[in-house]
Structures are given as structure tokens and as C-alpha cells.
Scaffold this motif. Sequence first.
Motif, PDB file in Angstrom:
ATOM      1  N   SER A 132       0.886  -1.237   0.199  1.00  0.00           N
ATOM      2  CA  SER A 132       0.019  -0.145   0.035  1.00  0.00           C
ATOM      3  C   SER A 132       0.865   1.251  -0.197  1.00  0.00           C
ATOM      4  N   ASN A 133       1.848   1.207   0.607  1.00  0.00           N
ATOM      5  CA  ASN A 133       3.015   2.246   0.782  1.00  0.00           C
ATOM      6  C   ASN A 133       3.575   2.470  -0.725  1.00  0.00           C
ATOM      7  N   ASN A 193       1.013   4.161  -2.851  1.00  0.00           N
ATOM      8  CA  ASN A 193       0.627   5.626  -2.411  1.00  0.00           C
ATOM      9  C   ASN A 193       2.165   6.504  -3.048  1.00  0.00           C
ATOM     10  N   LYS A 200      -4.284  -0.467  11.168  1.00  0.00           N
ATOM     11  CA  LYS A 200      -5.112   0.067   9.893  1.00  0.00           C
ATOM     12  C   LYS A 200      -5.186   1.759  10.085  1.00  0.00           C
ATOM     13  N   LYS A 201      -5.102   2.142  11.452  1.00  0.00           N
ATOM     14  CA  LYS A 201      -5.189   3.721  11.661  1.00  0.00           C
ATOM     15  C   LYS A 201      -3.775   4.118  11.478  1.00  0.00           C
ATOM     16  N   LEU A 222      -1.593   2.889   9.222  1.00  0.00           N
ATOM     17  CA  LEU A 222      -1.006   2.842   7.957  1.00  0.00           C
ATOM     18  C   LEU A 222      -1.836   4.037   7.182  1.00  0.00           C
ATOM     19  N   LYS A 223      -2.877   4.469   7.493  1.00  0.00           N
ATOM     20  CA  LYS A 223      -3.322   5.462   6.936  1.00  0.00           C
ATOM     21  C   LYS A 223      -2.588   6.744   6.967  1.00  0.00           C
ATOM     22  N   GLN A 224      -2.014   6.882   8.285  1.00  0.00           N
ATOM     23  CA  GLN A 224      -1.205   7.957   8.422  1.00  0.00           C
ATOM     24  C   GLN A 224       0.226   7.822   7.594  1.00  0.00           C
ATOM     25  N   GLU A 225       0.758   6.520   7.630  1.00  0.00           N
ATOM     26  CA  GLU A 225       1.795   6.205   6.694  1.00  0.00           C
ATOM     27  C   GLU A 225       1.827   6.791   5.450  1.00  0.00           C
ATOM     28  N   HIS A 226       0.739   6.811   4.806  1.00  0.00           N
ATOM     29  CA  HIS A 226       0.576   7.042   3.515  1.00  0.00           C
ATOM     30  C   HIS A 226       0.354   8.582   3.332  1.00  0.00           C
ATOM     31  N   LYS A 227       0.411   9.249   4.348  1.00  0.00           N
ATOM     32  CA  LYS A 227       0.573  10.820   4.232  1.00  0.00           C
ATOM     33  C   LYS A 227       2.086  11.199   4.582  1.00  0.00           C
TER      34      LYS A 227
END
Length: 192
Positions: A21-22, A25, A173-174, A176-181
Motif C-alpha cells: 500500500s505504501n 501511494n 489500520k489507523k 497505515l493511513k497516516q503512513e500514506h501521508k
Amino acid sequence: MEKLIGLNKIRTAVFISGTGSNLKNLIKFSKTKKSPIAINLVISNTNKTKALKYANQNKIKKKVLNFRNNSIAEKNILKFLDREKIKFICLAGFMKILSKNFIKKFNGKIINIHPSLLPKYKGLNTHERAIKNKDKFGGCSVHYVTSKLDSGKIIIQKKVKITAKDNSTSLAKKVLKQEHKLYPTAILKIFN
Ligand code: GRF
């Protein structure tokens, strides 16, 4: 012909092992005007990951290397990096530990994203450990890669609140969402 937007960007390789996913992104980010990097190569230590489809879909070269023999794998990787004139490496869920020798060749040019607020929880099972220790915050860090695992200089971090309802899956999950930013923000911070 390479689109104008891709010219003069820093030729970058992304190393993966997981769901990617990274990677997905970072590819999206690399195509934006503000991105200083272009992704020209994806390296994976397994062909079992579905993430390789992101390389295919985006016409990015990919190489899969088994790490049965680390030094042979690294020699081959160095050959591919050289061939593609790669100047910068992003590790994104890459589960193999690179040798001192390899890191020396790309000194200061390899970064990694790690799902904890380093220096806390180096290595694996970061979310489990944060919850077990009743931490109030988890998070993620982007850092330079040195020969000491998850110990290089931190570029940027993001905290994520751990609530009473969280388990390691919901926290992952939470985070990972921040990792993408965070990963694109780290790259902008390095090069701007
Ligand atoms: C991420 O949590 C990253 O921080 C860690 O491995 C995971 C990879 O996720 N190093 P993905 O493969 O990018 O989806």
C-alpha cells in the motif's frame, strides 16, 4: 517518451515484501508535479506479493530476488540499481535486512517507514507491543537507514491516538493511513 513531469526527478527504487500500500501511494505521489522523485524500479524479495501489479500497471520495471543467499541477492540488486541509474531508495515494508556494505554504497540515500514512534518498538509486532504497554499513542516514523535496525536519524513522525477499543489490527489500520501521508511528506522535507 517520458512525460515532461518525470524529467529531472530523482531516480528512485522502492523495496517491498508485503501488500504494497505504501508503494501504491508513493507511485501516486511520484506522479504529482511537486514530487522530487520518480519511481523507476521496484525490488521485491518475493513474487507472492500482489503489490507487483502496481509496478505493472504503472509500467515501472520490477525485479524479484530470492534472498536465499543475501550477498548474491544484494550484488544483483546493486547491478539493477546501477543499470537504472537509481539515486535514492525507499524501503516500504521490505522485510530483509540490508548488509552494512550495501548501505554504505547508498549512504544517506536509503529511507524507511516504520510503524512505531521510534526509538520505541524497533523490529516487529510494534502495535501489539504498544497496546500491551498501555501506550496512549502509537504512530509511524520515516528514518534514514543505517546498519543498525530501525535506528537511523528520524526524518519525521506522526502520532496516532490509541483508544480503549483498539486492538493491534485496528491500530495498524489507523497507523497505515497516516503512513500514506507521512512518507510523501518526509520525501518533500528531504529534498525541499
Ligand atoms: C507498513 O506498516 C510499514 O510501516 C511496515 O510494513 C508495512 C508495509 O505495508 N514497515 P505495505 O506493504 O506498504 O501495505
